[in-house]
Scaffold this motif. Structure first.
Motif, PDB file in Angstrom:
ATOM      1  N   ASP A   1       0.864  -1.169   0.000  1.00  0.00           N
ATOM      2  CA  ASP A   1       0.000   0.000   0.000  1.00  0.00           C
ATOM      3  C   ASP A   1       0.902   1.220   0.000  1.00  0.00           C
ATOM      4  O   ASP A   1       2.106   1.092  -0.246  1.00  0.00           O
ATOM      5  N   HIS A   2       0.352   2.387   0.287  1.00  0.00           N
ATOM      6  CA  HIS A   2       1.174   3.597   0.363  1.00  0.00           C
ATOM      7  C   HIS A   2       0.657   4.499   1.476  1.00  0.00           C
ATOM      8  O   HIS A   2      -0.472   4.354   1.936  1.00  0.00           O
ATOM      9  N   LEU A   3       1.516   5.398   1.880  1.00  0.00           N
ATOM     10  CA  LEU A   3       1.262   6.282   3.015  1.00  0.00           C
ATOM     11  C   LEU A   3       1.793   7.655   2.676  1.00  0.00           C
ATOM     12  O   LEU A   3       2.931   7.789   2.209  1.00  0.00           O
ATOM     13  N   MET A   4       0.976   8.687   2.880  1.00  0.00           N
ATOM     14  CA  MET A   4       1.400  10.070   2.644  1.00  0.00           C
ATOM     15  C   MET A   4       1.165  10.866   3.921  1.00  0.00           C
ATOM     16  O   MET A   4       0.032  10.953   4.395  1.00  0.00           O
ATOM     17  N   ILE A   5       2.245  11.415   4.474  1.00  0.00           N
ATOM     18  CA  ILE A   5       2.158  12.128   5.748  1.00  0.00           C
ATOM     19  C   ILE A   5       2.947  13.435   5.668  1.00  0.00           C
ATOM     20  O   ILE A   5       3.727  13.656   4.739  1.00  0.00           O
ATOM     21  N   ALA A   6       2.742  14.270   6.676  1.00  0.00           N
ATOM     22  CA  ALA A   6       3.593  15.441   6.910  1.00  0.00           C
ATOM     23  C   ALA A   6       4.173  15.274   8.300  1.00  0.00           C
ATOM     24  O   ALA A   6       3.547  14.675   9.186  1.00  0.00           O
ATOM     25  N   HIS A   7       5.388  15.774   8.487  1.00  0.00           N
ATOM     26  CA  HIS A   7       6.024  15.735   9.803  1.00  0.00           C
ATOM     27  C   HIS A   7       7.298  16.562   9.761  1.00  0.00           C
ATOM     28  O   HIS A   7       7.746  16.994   8.708  1.00  0.00           O
ATOM     29  N   SER A   8       7.855  16.781  10.930  1.00  0.00           N
ATOM     30  CA  SER A   8       9.176  17.389  11.051  1.00  0.00           C
ATOM     31  C   SER A   8       9.965  16.530  12.024  1.00  0.00           C
ATOM     32  O   SER A   8       9.390  15.816  12.842  1.00  0.00           O
ATOM     33  N   LEU A   9      11.273  16.584  11.899  1.00  0.00           N
ATOM     34  CA  LEU A   9      12.144  15.768  12.738  1.00  0.00           C
ATOM     35  C   LEU A   9      13.042  16.677  13.563  1.00  0.00           C
ATOM     36  O   LEU A   9      13.467  17.726  13.088  1.00  0.00           O
ATOM     37  N   HIS A  10      13.305  16.292  14.795  1.00  0.00           N
ATOM     38  CA  HIS A  10      14.044  17.131  15.731  1.00  0.00           C
ATOM     39  C   HIS A  10      15.483  16.656  15.870  1.00  0.00           C
ATOM     40  O   HIS A  10      15.728  15.478  16.077  1.00  0.00           O
ATOM     41  N   GLY A  11      16.420  17.576  15.729  1.00  0.00           N
ATOM     42  CA  GLY A  11      17.828  17.262  15.901  1.00  0.00           C
ATOM     43  C   GLY A  11      18.639  17.638  14.674  1.00  0.00           C
ATOM     44  O   GLY A  11      18.195  17.496  13.544  1.00  0.00           O
ATOM     45  N   GLU A  12      19.834  18.116  14.926  1.00  0.00           N
ATOM     46  CA  GLU A  12      20.723  18.565  13.850  1.00  0.00           C
ATOM     47  C   GLU A  12      20.990  17.486  12.808  1.00  0.00           C
ATOM     48  O   GLU A  12      21.200  17.777  11.635  1.00  0.00           O
TER      49      GLU A  12
ATOM     50  N   VAL B   1      -2.799   2.197   7.346  1.00  0.00           N
ATOM     51  CA  VAL B   1      -2.110   3.321   6.707  1.00  0.00           C
ATOM     52  C   VAL B   1      -3.069   4.467   6.411  1.00  0.00           C
ATOM     53  O   VAL B   1      -2.670   5.637   6.477  1.00  0.00           O
ATOM     54  N   SER B   2      -4.336   4.170   6.135  1.00  0.00           N
ATOM     55  CA  SER B   2      -5.270   5.267   5.863  1.00  0.00           C
ATOM     56  C   SER B   2      -5.532   6.101   7.114  1.00  0.00           C
ATOM     57  O   SER B   2      -5.803   7.297   7.020  1.00  0.00           O
ATOM     58  N   ALA B   3      -5.425   5.488   8.292  1.00  0.00           N
ATOM     59  CA  ALA B   3      -5.593   6.249   9.540  1.00  0.00           C
ATOM     60  C   ALA B   3      -4.446   7.233   9.759  1.00  0.00           C
ATOM     61  O   ALA B   3      -4.612   8.234  10.462  1.00  0.00           O
ATOM     62  N   LEU B   4      -3.289   6.968   9.155  1.00  0.00           N
ATOM     63  CA  LEU B   4      -2.129   7.856   9.283  1.00  0.00           C
ATOM     64  C   LEU B   4      -2.002   8.834   8.106  1.00  0.00           C
ATOM     65  O   LEU B   4      -1.427   9.909   8.247  1.00  0.00           O
ATOM     66  N   SER B   5      -2.529   8.431   6.956  1.00  0.00           N
ATOM     67  CA  SER B   5      -2.346   9.218   5.728  1.00  0.00           C
ATOM     68  C   SER B   5      -3.013  10.583   5.804  1.00  0.00           C
ATOM     69  O   SER B   5      -4.045  10.750   6.458  1.00  0.00           O
ATOM     70  N   TYR B   6      -2.392  11.522   5.120  1.00  0.00           N
ATOM     71  CA  TYR B   6      -2.878  12.903   5.018  1.00  0.00           C
ATOM     72  C   TYR B   6      -2.962  13.568   6.386  1.00  0.00           C
ATOM     73  O   TYR B   6      -3.788  14.447   6.600  1.00  0.00           O
ATOM     74  N   GLN B   7      -2.104  13.130   7.298  1.00  0.00           N
ATOM     75  CA  GLN B   7      -2.039  13.714   8.634  1.00  0.00           C
ATOM     76  C   GLN B   7      -0.683  14.378   8.837  1.00  0.00           C
ATOM     77  O   GLN B   7       0.308  13.924   8.281  1.00  0.00           O
TER      78      GLN B   7
END
Length: 132
Positions: A8-19, A63-69
């Motif tokens: 399947d596939h998953l599309m998300i937004a996020h940011s990651l912390h740390g240099e 994955v749909s519960a996580l997608s577009y989040q």
């Protein structure tokens, strides 16, 4: 060992912390191919590893519960770097819970292992492998 994999596939937004994450510290999108591989040492009475349709539906639901989040806004991930590796484990653990709850049918009782692979690109991916 027999293995059946569904994708399947998953599309998300996020940011990651740390240099160490460089520009990925800023909010950005990610699209992953998600492979869920189900393992068992012997085929069931119908010569199956798992019902592929049920497996695909359960993976889709997770994955749909996580997608577009924006995962930065999800309380389950507060203060956590939602790296590719971390997300592979989240999906595997949620899928394992569905298997244990019986959502993949009685044939899933013979499963002994599960591997979730998230393809971040055509040249990089991460796996999480667990026993069932």
């Amino acid at each position: 060992m027999f293995t059946v994999t569904v994708r399947d596939h998953l599309m998300i937004a996020h940011s990651l912390h740390g240099e160490v994450f460089g520009p990925a510290q800023r909010l950005h999108g990610a699209t992953y191919l998600v492979d869920a591989a189900f393992q068992r040492p012997e085929l069931d009475a119908d010569n199956l590893v798992i019902d592929m349709d049920l497996a695909a539906r359960e993976v889709r639901g997770i994955v749909s519960a996580l997608s577009y989040q924006n995962l930065d806004d999800d309380p389950d991930f507060a203060g956590t770097n939602t790296t590719t590796e971390f997300l592979a484990k989240v999906i595997a653990d949620r899928l394992a819970a569905r298997i244990h709850d019986g959502a993949l049918g009685p044939g899933a009782r013979g499963l002994t292992g599960l591997t979730v692979r998230l393809h971040e690109s055509h040249i990089a991916w991460a796996d999480y492998q667990r026993a069932l």
